[in-house]
Each structure stands twice: as structure tokens, then as C-alpha cells.
Motif scaffolding. Sequence first.
Motif, PDB file in Angstrom:
ATOM      1  N   UNK A   1       0.825  -1.213   0.000  1.00 21.32           N
ATOM      2  CA  UNK A   1       0.000   0.000   0.000  1.00 21.32           C
ATOM      3  C   UNK A   1       0.855   1.256   0.000  1.00 21.32           C
ATOM      4  N   UNK A   2       1.970   1.189   0.721  1.00 18.81           N
ATOM      5  CA  UNK A   2       2.781   2.389   0.886  1.00 18.81           C
ATOM      6  C   UNK A   2       4.174   1.968   1.359  1.00 18.81           C
TER       7      UNK A   2
ATOM      8  N   UNK B   1       7.480   3.791   3.420  1.00 21.74           N
ATOM      9  CA  UNK B   1       7.915   5.013   4.085  1.00 21.74           C
ATOM     10  C   UNK B   1       9.322   4.850   4.636  1.00 21.74           C
TER      11      UNK B   1
ATOM     12  N   UNK C   1      11.230   5.161   7.792  1.00 21.17           N
ATOM     13  CA  UNK C   1      10.811   5.180   9.184  1.00 21.17           C
ATOM     14  C   UNK C   1      11.924   4.439   9.929  1.00 21.17           C
TER      15      UNK C   1
ATOM     16  N   UNK D   1      10.470   0.962   5.253  1.00 15.69           N
ATOM     17  CA  UNK D   1       9.411   0.130   5.809  1.00 15.69           C
ATOM     18  C   UNK D   1       8.263   0.069   4.815  1.00 15.69           C
TER      19      UNK D   1
ATOM     20  N   UNK E   1       4.323  -0.982   4.007  1.00 11.79           N
ATOM     21  CA  UNK E   1       3.031  -1.290   4.609  1.00 11.79           C
ATOM     22  C   UNK E   1       2.203  -2.013   3.563  1.00 11.79           C
TER      23      UNK E   1
ATOM     24  N   UNK F   1      -0.930  -5.440  12.556  1.00 12.02           N
ATOM     25  CA  UNK F   1      -1.496  -4.420  13.434  1.00 12.02           C
ATOM     26  C   UNK F   1      -2.359  -5.022  14.535  1.00 12.02           C
ATOM     27  N   UNK F   2      -2.910  -6.187  14.299  1.00  7.60           N
ATOM     28  CA  UNK F   2      -3.792  -6.768  15.316  1.00  7.60           C
ATOM     29  C   UNK F   2      -3.011  -7.237  16.532  1.00  7.60           C
ATOM     30  N   UNK F   3      -3.353  -6.669  17.681  1.00  8.03           N
ATOM     31  CA  UNK F   3      -2.677  -7.036  18.909  1.00  8.03           C
ATOM     32  C   UNK F   3      -2.974  -8.493  19.243  1.00  8.03           C
TER      33      UNK F   3
ATOM     34  N   UNK G   1      -4.878  -9.122   6.597  1.00 10.59           N
ATOM     35  CA  UNK G   1      -4.064  -8.573   7.675  1.00 10.59           C
ATOM     36  C   UNK G   1      -3.259  -7.399   7.161  1.00 10.59           C
ATOM     37  N   UNK G   2      -3.151  -6.366   7.979  1.00  4.81           N
ATOM     38  CA  UNK G   2      -2.303  -5.229   7.638  1.00  4.81           C
ATOM     39  C   UNK G   2      -0.923  -5.467   8.213  1.00  4.81           C
ATOM     40  N   UNK G   3       0.085  -5.441   7.359  1.00  2.00           N
ATOM     41  CA  UNK G   3       1.438  -5.738   7.823  1.00  2.00           C
ATOM     42  C   UNK G   3       2.359  -4.526   7.680  1.00  2.00           C
ATOM     43  N   UNK G   4       3.371  -4.472   8.562  1.00  5.54           N
ATOM     44  CA  UNK G   4       4.469  -3.507   8.446  1.00  5.54           C
ATOM     45  C   UNK G   4       5.737  -4.347   8.332  1.00  5.54           C
TER      46      UNK G   4
ATOM     47  N   UNK H   1       4.224   1.325  -3.908  1.00 12.21           N
ATOM     48  CA  UNK H   1       2.793   1.069  -3.873  1.00 12.21           C
ATOM     49  C   UNK H   1       2.331   0.329  -5.131  1.00 12.21           C
TER      50      UNK H   1
END
Lengths: 421, 262
Positions: free
Chosen positions: A237-238, A240, A242, A246, A248, A279-281, A291-294, A305
Motif C-alpha cells: 500500500x505504501x 515510508x 521510518x 518500511x 506497509x 497491526x492486530x494485537x 491482515x495489515x502488515x508492516x 505502492x
Amino acid sequence: MKKYRIVMLGEKDHGKSTLLANLLIASNSISDERINEVRAVSKKSKTRFEPAYILDAFSEERSRGMTIDTTRADITYKNSIYELIDVPGHLELIKNMMTGASDSEMAVLVVSAKKGEGFKPETKRHLFIAMMFNVKAIVVVVNKLDESGYSRKAFEKIKDQVLNYIKEINPRITAIAIPISAYNNENLISKSENIKWNNGKSLMETINGLKNSIKSDAKNNGAYKKEKEARIRILVQDVMQHSGQMAFGIAYSGSIKKKDRIRILPENATAVIKSVSSTNAQESSGMQKIKNLSIRFDRKLGIKRGDIIYDMHSAPAYTRKFRAEIFAINAVDLSKDLEKIRIVLNNNDRNIKGMKVLRAMSPITGKKISVISKKIKPNTCVDADIILNSAYPMEKFSVFENLGRFLVFVGNRFSGIGKIK
Amino acid sequence: MIQQNLNELENKAVYLIREANAKLNNIAVLWSMGKDSTTVLYLIRKAFAGKVPFPVIHIDNGIDFPETYEFRDRLAKKLNLNLIVAKSEIKREISGFSCCGANKTVELKKILNDKGFNGLIVSIRRDEHGIRAKERYMSERDKDFKWDYKNQNTEIWNNYVTNTKKDGHIRVHPILDWNEIDIWNYIKREKIPINPLYLSKEGRRFRSLGCTHCTTSVKSNANTIEDIIKELKTTKTEERGGRQQDKEKEYIMQKLRSLGYM
């Protein structure tokens, strides 16, 4: 609680908003204050109590007696949440209808049994679009039985017409027809005395039953499904800076962990995962699909992207030419518009170099129509070969639907949806 | 009140925030120090590995509660926020339409113009009001903040239109799907700090927080987050019952929103 999305389809005035509103009231899913507001407005404008106003909140919608834009409302029934999505029935508002329908798993189609109403061409178009969007089960509710003398014959006639149409377009879809009166709240949650000849289930019982059939359908795929789930498909998605690079991304399939070796397209690079976090704790019991990943890698990449991260064993297609099924809502003239056409594939605008229409069909008749190869008529479904300006990673819709579908724009005008074949 | 799956809600919110940041080059988030916009700050941190990478705006009409200002300063420091406080002047009689409509919106327009923001993350929820249920996840406003609700963009298959007319901006709504109780469940799960006014003091608490002039407290003995969740499970009243501006007359919310109110 698990949530199911249901789009409410049907012609203007056949009673979609009324049905939805009465379901909300009957299932205690709406506050008394909201109902009282509608009561007060109905009284002021000296009309009968109009439950549809609960959904049709715009003043224009109420004065014109029609839904203009899509609305969502949740009801709970037997430990599940059903998000019911009301959409406008009017032809000119088809893009609002599509916004409501695109993420639904089920559809409720409302067809009025009142004389002069019935199963209309516009209803067929709605049904066709819903099936194109991957709705897996449809409940056909034959409405306004109170205004047609609770006639079994009227119900059976519409039932046959609609179920036959659905079978013709997509025989794999489960469809069930039931008789109701939305305004009188008959056969919505509990059964009706007036429709005794019907020994089937009520609307909510039917939906609840279909919910289970969708689930079991997903499990049927066995070994193939398992093999497919092992494939990693992460859409970036992106990216950055950081404390280093990194990425995302959203994982549509598979999972990755530290030290895993992965590949990236279009860069065609191989890298090792240095760190990854979701992101899910709390990871829940497999309920969530995406799932959203970093992610950090062992070295700096040209990742950006729209790229796809994938595993070492299976790869997405990487091509500029592909075949697709397209449903067009506006006319597209390929001889004039080609340069203005862009598709939004994997969250990115891609320009088109060439497009050839192979086949066309009308969703209203379900029949083939003649192809004038440079023109796509509004409200038709076509098969076409598309050539993009350059190669991008993509998948077939039938394998990874999230990575195999696209929107079509001509300039800034939304003109249709497509699925990669 | 319906309790949804928090992971699904979080996934969608993070996805939306990341999309907005990737597609719009200059965004900011509005923060009222209420439970919803504070939750959104924490979702932004989730999206960007613990950082809020863009400015946080508080439109301050000078009449918020003292607890609210104290909470703002404490959290801004803790989260290392790039906080922009925009003082809005109160010119006309203070209530509903003229207050939220004229005063706050005017100030917001000024900031957007000055800083050139083309995206604004706003913490509205669909269950708050019938009109808000009509919103898109990414919703276009023109240079005068007008909402062309009769001609909204398509949102199909998680694709969002983010181009606007000249000097317009996109309102980004990451928690549109959330219910009031989901917010509290998430605050509990993620241990998000909240404004103390939400907790009961002498038998009353604020369920929805605005400024001192248009918000009233409700009867409640809930003085922990668990109690609030318990209370909401059985409540029959609307969350914004203590908000003046929703009630002045029919369609007031529609008018406010079409003029740019949040």
C-alpha cells in the motif's frame, strides 16, 4: 460476532427500504428515539407512518419517496450480525447501487407481487451486477402479498421467473424464494397467519440457513484450498522511511515471518524479511481473512505502492496483456476514448494501450448481442482482451479475487467493473 | 447495542488510513479529545508503526471543558503529536447551527487554506445519525466545504476516489463502521487513555462530548470502562441525546453536514 453483508436489491417502490426498516424495528436493532423522529416527521407531513424514512434520512429522499444513496444498518439474529445495505432502485443511481453491492456476500431481492409491478428488466440488471460482484446466495422476497390478496399464484409466478433467471446466469448460486408483506411485518422474522399456504421459513430464518451454506461451500475445496492458502500474496500500500525503509501492505493470502525469503514484482527481486508485524494485537481464531502488515527487509529495495510480495514457490502473473469480463454502466467508444480509459488495478491507475471486444451479452435478456468491436454499449457485459502500457503483477479473479479485479474509468467518469479471466 | 469484531474493524480502519496517506499528499487528522477521535489517533499509530506522521488539528472555540484541555496537553506530549490548535472565535449566539456551523467550520477552512491540506481524517460513525449513515469512507468536499451528497463517488472493492475539484479536500472516515460500544471495547482492549469526563461523577457522566455550551451530561453510575460497556449493552437512548445541534429541527444535521460540519 461474525458479520455478514447483505445487499438489498430491487426496483424502486417495490419496498426495499420499508422491508429493511421493519426488520430493524422488529429485531430491536434501532432506538425508540430514531423511530419517534420518523413518527413525528410522518405526522407533520400528514402521511401514514413511513418506516422507510428511517433509512431514507435525506429530506429529498423523503419528499420524493425514493432512496437516493446507499445506507447500511446492522441487525442481530441468532448470534450473527447482518449488515443490510439499502441501495437505490433507480436506473440513474446504478453507481450508488454498485457501491452498496460490491462487498456483499448475500443478496435479498425484493420483487413486488402487486398488480403492474412484478419482475422488471431493471431488477434483472441489479441481480446480474450482484452476481458479478460475487454474491453467493440470494433470497428472493416476493413482497406486497397484502396488496395482492395473499395469492399463492402471484407468489409462484414471480418465484419461477426469478429463480429461472438466476439459474440461467449462474447455476452455482443458491437461491430461495419466500412470500412476505414488508409493510405489515409478515414473514420477516416470525411467520404470518395470512400466508398459511407457505410452509417455508421466514426471511430471517432463511438468511440464517443460507449463512451456513456459504460457510460449508468455502470448506468444500479441501486440498486445493490448503495449497492456495500457503501462497503468499501481499499487496504493497505504501513505503515510508521510518528509521530505514518500511513497507506497509495488506496480506490477502499466506503469512510471513522473520527470516523468510520472499520475492517482489515488478522489481523481480528476492529479499529476506528482517521484521514483520501485524497491526492486530490479538490474533483471533482465524476469523479475519486479511491482515495489515508492516515489513522491513534485509536490504533496500525499489519497492513501491501497487507491488506484490509473494513466495518462492508460486508467482502471480506478470503481464501487460490479459482477458477480462467487464460490466459497463456507461457507453465506451474505443475508437475515441482509448487514451482516456484507465483501469484501477491493485489500487493503482493503469493506462490502456489497446482493447478488443470479443463477446457481448445483455444482462436483461441473458442473450448474446452483436459486437461492434470498437463500441461497448451501456449496461452490457463484455469479454475483452486488454493491453496495458506496461506489465504489472496480477491474478485471475477466480483464484485471488482481491488481486484480479479492477474498475474502469473514462476520464474521471466511473464506467464499469472488470474481472481478470 | 451490536458488538462487532474488533480485528475486522481495526483492519478496515488501518487500511483506510494507509490508503489516505498514500493517495493524498498532505493530510491531517481532526482531534476533539473525545473518545472517537482519540481512538483514531491510536489507529493511526497502528498504521504507521507507532507514529502519527501528520498534523493533528484541534479547533478550539475556547469553551471546551478544563478537563478536555488538560487531557489534550497530556496526550499530545505523550504521543509526541504535531498539534495545531486553531482558535475559533464565537461571533454569534452560541448554539447548534450557528456555533458548529459558522464558528468551527470557518476556522477549519482557514487552516486548510493556509496549510494546503487535501485530506482530513474525521472520526464520525455511521450509527450516530441517519445522515452520517449516508457517508462514504472517503468523501469529497469542495472549496466551500459543500458536500454534494446527491452525487457521491463510487467505493467499490476497497478502491476510493481521492481526486477533488480545485481547492477541495477529502474527508476520510476510518471508523464509519464502528458502533459506540465497539469504540469502548477497543479502548479497553488497547488501553487507550480517555477524557475523565466520560466517567461518572456524582451520578452523572458525559456520553458524547462537545463544548461546554451544547453538551449536557446524562445520568449514569458508570465510573469504569467496563461499567460503560455494561451500560451500553442495555441502553435504549441515543448517544447524541445530550447534543443540542442535532435537535433544533428536522434535517438540521443534513444542513450542517452539507455546509461542512463534521
